[in-house]
Design an enzyme around this catalytic site. Structure first.
Site, PDB file in Angstrom:
ATOM      1  N   GLY A 118       0.757  -1.089  -0.064  1.00 21.36           N
ATOM      2  CA  GLY A 118       0.048   0.013   0.004  1.00 21.36           C
ATOM      3  C   GLY A 118       0.891   1.268   0.027  1.00 21.36           C
ATOM      4  O   GLY A 118       1.903   1.132  -0.484  1.00 21.36           O
ATOM      5  N   ASP A 143      -8.060  -0.657   2.225  1.00 23.04           N
ATOM      6  CA  ASP A 143      -8.449   0.959   2.428  1.00 23.04           C
ATOM      7  C   ASP A 143      -8.756   1.557   0.987  1.00 23.04           C
ATOM      8  O   ASP A 143      -9.408   2.323   1.214  1.00 23.04           O
ATOM      9  CB  ASP A 143      -7.341   1.558   3.101  1.00 23.04           C
ATOM     10  CG  ASP A 143      -6.997   0.946   4.447  1.00 23.04           C
ATOM     11  OD1 ASP A 143      -7.743   0.183   4.999  1.00 23.04           O
ATOM     12  OD2 ASP A 143      -5.757   1.129   4.733  1.00 23.04           O
TER      13      ASP A 143
HETATM   14  O1  F6P Z   1      -4.077  -0.768   5.881  1.00 20.84           O
HETATM   15  C1  F6P Z   1      -4.932  -1.880   6.160  1.00 20.84           C
HETATM   16  C2  F6P Z   1      -5.393  -1.726   7.497  1.00 20.84           C
HETATM   17  O2  F6P Z   1      -6.214  -2.843   7.820  1.00 20.84           O
HETATM   18  C3  F6P Z   1      -6.262  -0.309   8.077  1.00 20.84           C
HETATM   19  O3  F6P Z   1      -7.438  -0.704   7.567  1.00 20.84           O
HETATM   20  C4  F6P Z   1      -5.932  -0.516   9.467  1.00 20.84           C
HETATM   21  O4  F6P Z   1      -6.001   0.729  10.198  1.00 20.84           O
HETATM   22  C5  F6P Z   1      -4.674  -1.088   9.669  1.00 20.84           C
HETATM   23  O5  F6P Z   1      -4.217  -1.537   8.536  1.00 20.84           O
HETATM   24  C6  F6P Z   1      -4.584  -2.161  10.917  1.00 20.84           C
HETATM   25  O6  F6P Z   1      -3.181  -2.294  11.163  1.00 20.84           O
HETATM   26  P1  F6P Z   1      -2.683  -3.706  12.048  1.00 20.84           P
HETATM   27  O7  F6P Z   1      -3.140  -4.879  11.431  1.00 20.84           O
HETATM   28  O8  F6P Z   1      -1.381  -3.406  12.279  1.00 20.84           O
HETATM   29  O9  F6P Z   1      -3.524  -3.604  13.173  1.00 20.84           O
END
Ligand code: F6P
Length: 364
Positions: A118, A143
């Site tokens: 991303g 996202d």
């Molecule tokens: O960027 C993808 C995502 O799932 C976001 O929607 C979310 O805020 C973040 O990653 C969550 O990150 P982690 O998996 O580190 O909790």
């Protein structure tokens, strides 16, 4: 197609999403079979490139993985080589380990490295491209917040899971005369909440792009109740915030490429609605469920097309580019364009207009 590629690397960076394995398969299979090229899998994202966690993939590694979620290579959102978190006696220090990554890239004789990721990953791809390494980007994220592509793969799968959840919540909410708040991921973009909210027929959609007013949300659910509706569904993006208030942060973790972890707005919305309207309210946080499981057919197809074009682009020697969907065509764009700004929901978006047209409230 002729190619001078002898060895290519593949890595998956940042949070996982359904469709990563479909891309890996569509790069590695033709690379091995048509180009007679070695394919090196870099494990756990850029962390693996810094630490030298790399291994050659065989054909059997990339067979039967099209419909499997996650990533066979592993991933990490903590391994930015330019800001690499290291445990020291003084605590965690963030240091530049890009030389180490460059060394491993050279030691493995990579002619190209395809990084699937991303926003954070594309920033790193851009930096290594500026250092003269042969990088190509493939845009992924649930996202859908990357610029220079109409859509990222992973988004459709996340919307599909969230929509099914809303469908299921509609029946239990209605049975109990309840307000049901559904919090979805999406960081600073409201795409998932908007997509799932429209597809699931949510009554209120709250997104970061439209700061909401508490009173408007209360009014809308009370009016629905007064008109005899047995329930209301509120789909809230984790990055949504009241016009007089702040985004809700769950945690700050400086080891992460993006230190801010969002989450918690759903609970706040649920609590305030129950207190202010007297309507019984429940909160469901979908969280990582949105990232798990099998990719939708749309994402499998898009991921396969992205992988194929990424390999062609590497074979043409067109580095520093990211594959991108524009209309119905997969093209390539300079990776710089993808990181200029986050792709958030435009306020004049047809998505918003069509949702408003069917009576959905945005709390504004
Ligand atoms: O960027 C993808 C995502 O799932 C976001 O929607 C979310 O805020 C973040 O990653 C969550 O990150 P982690 O998996 O580190 O909790």
């Amino acid at each position: 197609m002729k190619s001078n590629l002898k060895t290519i690397g593949i890595l998956t960076g940042g949070g996982d999403c359904p469709g990563l394995n479909a891309v890996i398969r569509s790069i590695a299979n033709p690379a091995m079979k048509e180009f007679d090229c070695r394919v090196i899998g870099i494990l756990d994202g850029f962390e693996g490139l810094v630490e030298g966690k790399m291994r050659e993939l065989a054909s059997h590694d990339v067979t039967g993985i099209l419909n499997i979620g996650g990533t066979i290579l592993g991933t990490s959102n903590k391994g930015n080589p330019f800001k690499f978190p290291v445990e020291t006696p003084r605590g965690i220090e963030v240091l530049d380990y890009s030389n180490q990554a460059v060394k491993n890239y050279r030691n493995w004789n990579l002619d190209a490295l395809i990084a699937i990721g991303g926003d954070g990953t594309m920033h790193i791809v851009n930096k290594f491209s500026e250092l003269g390494l042969n990088f190509i980007g493939v845009p992924k994220t649930i996202d859908n917040d990357l610029s220079a592509t109409d859509v990222t793969f992973g988004y459709d799968s996340a919307v599909s899971v969230a929509t099914e959840a809303i469908d299921r919540l509609q029946t239990t909410a209605s049975a109990h005369h309840r307000v049901m708040v559904v919090e979805v991921m999406g960081r600073y973009a409201g795409w998932i909440a908007l997509g799932a909210g429209i597809a699931g027929g949510a009554d209120v959609i709250l997104i970061p792009e439209i700061p909401f007013k508490w009173e408007k949300v209360y009014e809308h659910v009370l009016l629905r109740s007064k008109h005899g509706n047995r329930s209301s569904i509120i789909c809230v993006a984790e990055g949504a915030k009241p016009s007089e208030g702040n985004i809700v942060v769950k945690e700050i973790d400086n080891k992460r490429t993006d230190p801010v972890r969002l989450g918690g707005i759903g609970d706040l919305v649920g609590r305030k609605i129950e207190e202010s309207t007297g309507l019984e309210t429940r909160v469901v946080v979908l969280g990582h469920v949105l990232r798990g499981g099998s990719p939708t057919p749309y994402d499998r197809i898009l991921a396969t097309r992205f992988g194929a074009v990424a390999l062609e682009t590497a074979a043409e020697g067109k580095f520093g580019h990211m594959v991108s969907l524009r209309g119905t065509e997969v093209i390539t764009v300079p990776v710089k364009e993808a990181i200029l700004e986050l792709h958030t929901v435009p306020l004049d978006s047809q998505y918003i207009k069509s949702a408003r047209a069917v009576g959905t409230d945005f709390g504004d």
